[in-house]
Structure formats: structure tokens, C-alpha cells
Design a protein around this motif. Structure first.
Motif, mmCIF file in Angstrom:
data_model
loop_
_atom_site.group_PDB
_atom_site.id
_atom_site.type_symbol
_atom_site.label_atom_id
_atom_site.label_comp_id
_atom_site.label_asym_id
_atom_site.label_seq_id
_atom_site.Cartn_x
_atom_site.Cartn_y
_atom_site.Cartn_z
ATOM 1 N N THR A 360 0.834 -1.210 0.000
ATOM 2 C CA THR A 360 0.000 0.000 0.000
ATOM 3 C C THR A 360 0.861 1.249 0.000
ATOM 4 O O THR A 360 0.590 2.229 -0.718
ATOM 5 C CB THR A 360 -0.922 0.000 1.223
ATOM 6 O OG1 THR A 360 -1.717 -1.191 1.222
ATOM 7 C CG2 THR A 360 -1.826 1.217 1.234
ATOM 8 N N LYS A 361 1.964 1.260 0.801
ATOM 9 C CA LYS A 361 2.857 2.414 0.852
ATOM 10 C C LYS A 361 3.555 2.620 -0.479
ATOM 11 O O LYS A 361 3.694 3.755 -0.977
ATOM 12 C CB LYS A 361 3.866 2.199 1.971
ATOM 13 C CG LYS A 361 4.804 3.372 2.166
ATOM 14 C CD LYS A 361 5.756 3.110 3.314
ATOM 15 C CE LYS A 361 6.715 4.295 3.485
ATOM 16 N NZ LYS A 361 7.676 4.075 4.595
ATOM 17 N N ALA A 362 4.012 1.528 -1.092
ATOM 18 C CA ALA A 362 4.675 1.657 -2.393
ATOM 19 C C ALA A 362 3.738 2.168 -3.476
ATOM 20 O O ALA A 362 4.108 2.981 -4.329
ATOM 21 C CB ALA A 362 5.255 0.293 -2.791
ATOM 22 N N HIS A 363 2.481 1.761 -3.428
ATOM 23 C CA HIS A 363 1.491 2.245 -4.420
ATOM 24 C C HIS A 363 1.227 3.728 -4.246
ATOM 25 O O HIS A 363 1.125 4.486 -5.227
ATOM 26 C CB HIS A 363 0.199 1.432 -4.276
ATOM 27 C CG HIS A 363 -0.854 1.833 -5.259
ATOM 28 N ND1 HIS A 363 -1.753 2.838 -4.993
ATOM 29 C CD2 HIS A 363 -1.151 1.374 -6.519
ATOM 30 C CE1 HIS A 363 -2.563 2.987 -6.014
ATOM 31 N NE2 HIS A 363 -2.199 2.092 -6.964
ATOM 32 N N ASP A 364 1.145 4.153 -2.985
ATOM 33 C CA ASP A 364 0.899 5.580 -2.754
ATOM 34 C C ASP A 364 2.077 6.428 -3.186
ATOM 35 O O ASP A 364 1.918 7.546 -3.702
ATOM 36 C CB ASP A 364 0.606 5.820 -1.274
ATOM 37 C CG ASP A 364 -0.726 5.222 -0.859
ATOM 38 O OD1 ASP A 364 -1.579 4.996 -1.760
ATOM 39 O OD2 ASP A 364 -0.934 4.963 0.351
ATOM 40 N N GLU A 365 3.299 5.925 -2.962
ATOM 41 C CA GLU A 365 4.466 6.692 -3.384
ATOM 42 C C GLU A 365 4.573 6.803 -4.891
ATOM 43 O O GLU A 365 5.054 7.821 -5.417
ATOM 44 C CB GLU A 365 5.738 6.024 -2.816
ATOM 45 C CG GLU A 365 5.863 6.159 -1.302
ATOM 46 C CD GLU A 365 7.101 5.440 -0.784
ATOM 47 O OE1 GLU A 365 7.762 4.785 -1.627
ATOM 48 O OE2 GLU A 365 7.388 5.527 0.417
ATOM 49 N N GLN A 366 4.111 5.805 -5.590
ATOM 50 C CA GLN A 366 4.248 5.837 -7.056
ATOM 51 C C GLN A 366 3.070 6.496 -7.752
ATOM 52 O O GLN A 366 3.266 7.228 -8.732
ATOM 53 C CB GLN A 366 4.428 4.396 -7.571
ATOM 54 C CG GLN A 366 4.733 4.340 -9.068
ATOM 55 C CD GLN A 366 5.041 2.939 -9.537
ATOM 56 O OE1 GLN A 366 5.009 1.992 -8.737
ATOM 57 N NE2 GLN A 366 5.362 2.808 -10.810
ATOM 58 N N TYR A 367 1.827 6.284 -7.245
ATOM 59 C CA TYR A 367 0.632 6.791 -7.949
ATOM 60 C C TYR A 367 -0.187 7.782 -7.121
ATOM 61 O O TYR A 367 -1.190 8.285 -7.608
ATOM 62 C CB TYR A 367 -0.284 5.620 -8.341
ATOM 63 C CG TYR A 367 0.371 4.641 -9.280
ATOM 64 C CD1 TYR A 367 0.528 4.934 -10.621
ATOM 65 C CD2 TYR A 367 0.855 3.408 -8.811
ATOM 66 C CE1 TYR A 367 1.132 4.037 -11.486
ATOM 67 C CE2 TYR A 367 1.450 2.499 -9.660
ATOM 68 C CZ TYR A 367 1.585 2.822 -11.004
ATOM 69 O OH TYR A 367 2.186 1.920 -11.852
ATOM 70 N N GLY A 368 0.182 8.059 -5.904
ATOM 71 C CA GLY A 368 -0.584 8.988 -5.076
ATOM 72 C C GLY A 368 -0.297 10.430 -5.400
ATOM 73 O O GLY A 368 0.379 10.767 -6.375
ATOM 74 N N SER A 371 3.399 12.024 -6.311
ATOM 75 C CA SER A 371 4.233 10.902 -6.742
ATOM 76 C C SER A 371 4.984 11.250 -8.019
ATOM 77 O O SER A 371 4.675 12.218 -8.724
ATOM 78 C CB SER A 371 3.358 9.669 -6.964
ATOM 79 O OG SER A 371 2.418 9.924 -7.998
ATOM 80 N N PHE A 372 5.986 10.453 -8.313
ATOM 81 C CA PHE A 372 6.789 10.666 -9.512
ATOM 82 C C PHE A 372 5.985 10.464 -10.788
ATOM 83 O O PHE A 372 6.133 11.205 -11.765
ATOM 84 C CB PHE A 372 7.994 9.700 -9.457
ATOM 85 C CG PHE A 372 8.810 9.713 -10.716
ATOM 86 C CD1 PHE A 372 9.694 10.767 -10.988
ATOM 87 C CD2 PHE A 372 8.711 8.687 -11.655
ATOM 88 C CE1 PHE A 372 10.450 10.785 -12.162
ATOM 89 C CE2 PHE A 372 9.463 8.703 -12.816
ATOM 90 C CZ PHE A 372 10.328 9.749 -13.061
ATOM 91 N N GLU A 375 3.775 13.607 -11.399
ATOM 92 C CA GLU A 375 4.549 14.750 -11.859
ATOM 93 C C GLU A 375 5.024 14.573 -13.290
ATOM 94 O O GLU A 375 5.032 15.523 -14.082
ATOM 95 C CB GLU A 375 5.743 14.951 -10.929
ATOM 96 C CG GLU A 375 5.352 15.416 -9.529
ATOM 97 C CD GLU A 375 6.560 15.583 -8.638
ATOM 98 O OE1 GLU A 375 7.672 15.255 -9.134
ATOM 99 O OE2 GLU A 375 6.394 16.029 -7.493
#
Length: 417
Positions: A360-368, A371-372, A375
Motif C-alpha cells: 500500500t505504501k509503495a502504491h501511494d508513493e508511485q501513484y498517489g 508521486s513521480f 509529476e
């Protein structure tokens, strides 16, 4: 006491002496003669007397007082002499006899012809149909009320005067007795006017126009002073009177009485059937609406509704999957042998989340938010918009130049692009 000459169609008789003529009706009914009349025309260079002959002229055979009075009036009211007269005989009516009395030895001519379509009969018939079907709306019209008052005053003066003086008659019985007598006299006046209207118009045109003008203006003034009908009872009585008048017009508008009776019966049935037909149509509309298949209505979801429905449906599907894995029919050993993480699957079946906290944390960092990936998509869209904007501006300038029909060189266009 002498025999009369029988007239037939297309006869042209020329005589000098006094003689009587009769036209005997054909009793065979033909529908093509529905509005047909027989026209008899008598003319001469010298004056003659035209006298109708009827069996009713014998007043000793009168059965009622009204017949006796009518017979006496017909005897006393003899038409004056003339040089030309015209007689219209309705098909399938009574036999007509008349006598010609010339005052000098001068030939007169009697012509007989048939008119297949009499405009007066057709007008009476159409007017009767129209008056019957629109009696309800006409009885509420102020203009038609004034017109009816003028017509009633002209053709039934005694009835109009009695209606005007109704408030001064204290007893209703006296009023209705006087009204009955006035109607009888008015009907006989209408009959005499119909029989002698041509002679009156040719001999006393000025007096007839004076009577129509004076009585018409007086009747309109009294009707205007009284005002149109307001109460429902008076409007209903006026409607019934118009419908009864319509039946009289229909009866006198055709030459075959049986056809008139049939038209009157059909008109009454059409008025009586309007309520059952209206109820049947209403029931049919209700039944059609009840059995009509309902159309599918598609409703579009909002962003928030789409997200909520996705979450709820995901939770429901996961619970169904857990229930299926717990059932005895589930091949558990076969599934465990094919899984890479059997312990995680067992924890999911026992109620643990299907996604771990790290995932869940990795998904938020990538698509939340922030996120990169977001941007990158945002800056790529902005760069493409800035790249397309100069090309669009140059294209617009080219169009403006073409409209002005001038060509201006621009050597630095390539460098700007």
C-alpha cells in the motif's frame, strides 16, 4: 269542377284561357333526389292571378280550430296579380295544384324543370348539422345570443315580445299559455311567409325591408340591454332550443323524411355515446400504460460514486472468495501446491487484508498525490501544450495575412519554430 292539366318534367305549356294545373309526386324514393326540387315558372306579358288550390280550402272539413283559422286566412289572403311567378316544389312532398286566371286574352307560358341540387335545401341541412353539434359552445357566445335575438324578433315577433315582458306576468301558468299561443301564431306566420315570400318580395319589397330593418334593430337593442345568458339553467335551456331548431332545419333540408329521421337518430346517438366512448378511451389509455414495457434508464455515476461503488464491490467480492475457499468443495491442497506464498493465502482466507502495508505504501508513493508518475504526466502535458502554442499562433497569423491579401516575408519563422 273541371279537370286540371297534369304537369311533368321539361313541360312547356302555352295557353290563353283560365286553367288549373297539378303536379303529382313520384312516390318511388331515389337517393339522388335527396336535395332535388321541381321548379315551375309562369310568365306572361299581361297580369294574371296565381291561386294555389288545395283540399284544405274547404273549411267545413277542418278538424281543429287552428286548421279552421288557417283556412280562413288563406281564403281572405289572396295574392295580387303579377306578370311572373315562380314555384318550388320539394321532391316527395305533397301534390301541388294551382290555377292561372288571366285578365286579358294574352298567352302565358308554364315551364317545368328539375333542379338536381337545390342550394337552399343543402344550406338548411348543413346548418342543422352544424347547429346541433356546436349548440353547447354557441349558447355561451354573446355574439350568437344577439344574433339569435334578432332572428327571433324578425320571424317570431310575438314570442320575442312575450319573452321581453315576462317579468310583468305574475303567474307562470298564464305566461306558458300565452307562449303556446304566440308560438302557434308565429309558426303559421312563418308558413305563410315561406309560401308567399317571392310574391311579397316582388310586390312589396320596400315594406318587407322596412319590417326587417325596424324589427331587427329593435330586437338587437333589447337583447343588448338584457345581456348574454349567465346562469347554467338558462344556458342549458338555450342549448336544447338550438338543438331542437337544428332538428327542424335537418327535416326541412332534405326531400326524403326517412333520411331526415335517420340523420336525427344518428346525431342523438353520437351525442349520447360521447360519454361511454370517452370512458372507453380513458380505460384503454390506462391499460396501454399498464402493459407498456418500461424503457431502461441509464444513470451515469459521479467520480465519488464510482470510487465508493468500486470499494464496496471489491470488499463483497473478497468476502465471496473467502467463503468459497472455506467451503468443503474447494480443492485446498491443489491450490496450496500451486501458490508461491501459501502462508499469505491462508492468512487472507482467515480474514487478513489481501494487500500488505508495504504494498500500500509503495502504491501511494508511485501513484498517489505528489508521486513521480503524476509529476511526469503533468510536466509532459504542459511541455506539449507550450510546444503547440507557437505553431497555432503562426498559423493564425498566416490566415490573417491571406484575408488581407498581402504577403509579408518572415525570415525568422524557422528559428522561432
Amino acid at each position: 269542377g273541371k279537370n286540371c292539366s297534369l304537369l311533368q318534367e321539361m313541360d312547356v305549356i302555352q295557353k290563353q284561357d283560365e286553367n288549373c294545373y297539378c303536379y303529382v309526386q313520384n312516390r318511388t324514393i331515389h337517393l339522388q333526389y335527396l336535395w332535388s326540387t321541381i321548379q315551375i315558372k309562369v310568365n306572361s306579358r299581361e297580369r294574371f292571378r296565381f291561386e294555389p288550390i288545395s283540399e284544405k280550402n274547404n273549411c267545413r272539413n277542418s278538424e281543429t280550430v287552428f286548421e279552421f283559422v288557417g283556412c280562413a286566412v288563406q281564403i281572405l289572403w289572396k295574392p295580387e296579380t303579377c306578370t311572373e311567378t315562380f314555384l318550388s316544389i320539394k321532391q316527395y312532398g305533397e301534390d301541388i295544384c294551382f290555377k292561372i286566371q288571366p285578365f286579358k286574352i294574352e298567352p302565358y307560358v308554364v315551364r317545368v324543370k328539375r333542379e338536381m341540387l337545390d342550394g337552399k335545401l343543402l344550406f338548411l341541412f348543413v346548418a342543422g348539422i352544424f347547429l346541433f353539434h356546436f349548440a353547447n359552445s354557441l349558447s355561451r357566445s354573446a355574439k350568437f345570443f344577439y344574433l339569435s335575438g334578432v332572428i327571433l324578433g324578425v320571424i317570431a315577433l310575438l314570442v320575442f315580445v312575450l319573452l321581453t315582458l315576462k317579468r310583468f306576468i305574475p303567474r307562470h301558468s298564464t305566461f306558458w299559455i300565452l307562449m303556446s299561443g304566440s308560438w302557434m301564431v308565429s309558426l303559421y306566420f312563418i308558413y305563410c311567409l315561406k309560401e308567399n315570400i317571392q310574391w311579397l318580395w316582388s310586390e312589396h319589397k320596400i315594406y318587407l325591408l322596412g319590417y326587417f330593418l325596424a324589427v331587427g334593430i329593435t330586437s338587437f337593442a333589447i337583447s343588448y340591454q338584457h345581456g348574454p345568458l349567465t346562469t347554467e339553467l338558462s344556458i342549458t335551456l338555450f342549448t336544447w332550443t338550438l338543438q331542437l331548431t337544428a332538428f327542424v332545419l335537418i327535416y326541412f333540408g332534405v326531400t326524403i323524411p326517412q333520411v331526415a329521421y335517420a340523420v336525427i337518430a344518428v346525431s342523438l346517438c353520437s351525442k349520447g355515446l360521447c360519454y361511454p366512448l370517452g370512458a372507453a378511451c380513458h380505460i384503454a389509455r390506462k391499460m396501454k400504460h399498464h402493459f407498456k414495457s418500461k424503457k431502461l434508464v441509464f444513470k451515469y455515476l459521479t467520480e465519488e460514486e464510482y470510487r465508493e461503488q468500486g470499494e464496496s464491490e471489491t470488499i463483497r467480492a473478497l468476502e465471496e472468495l473467502r467463503s468459497f475457499c472455506r467451503s468443503p468443495d474447494f480443492p485446498s491442497w491443489i491450490a496450496v501446491s500451486k501458490l508461491q506464498a501459501p502462508h499469505r493465502f491462508a492468512a487472507f482466507v482467515l480474514g487478513s487484508p489481501h494487500v500488505s502495508a508495504a504494498e500500500t505504501k509503495a502504491h501511494d508513493e508511485q501513484y498517489g498525490i505528489g508521486s513521480f508518475f503524476l509529476e511526469e504526466q503533468l510536466f509532459e502535458t504542459r511541455a506539449q501544450f507550450e510546444q503547440d502554442e507557437p505553431a497555432n499562433s503562426v498559423h493564425e497569423e498566416d490566415e490573417n495575412e491571406n484575408e488581407m491579401h498581402t504577403q509579408i516575408p518572415f525570415p525568422y519563422a524557422t528559428e522561432l519554430l
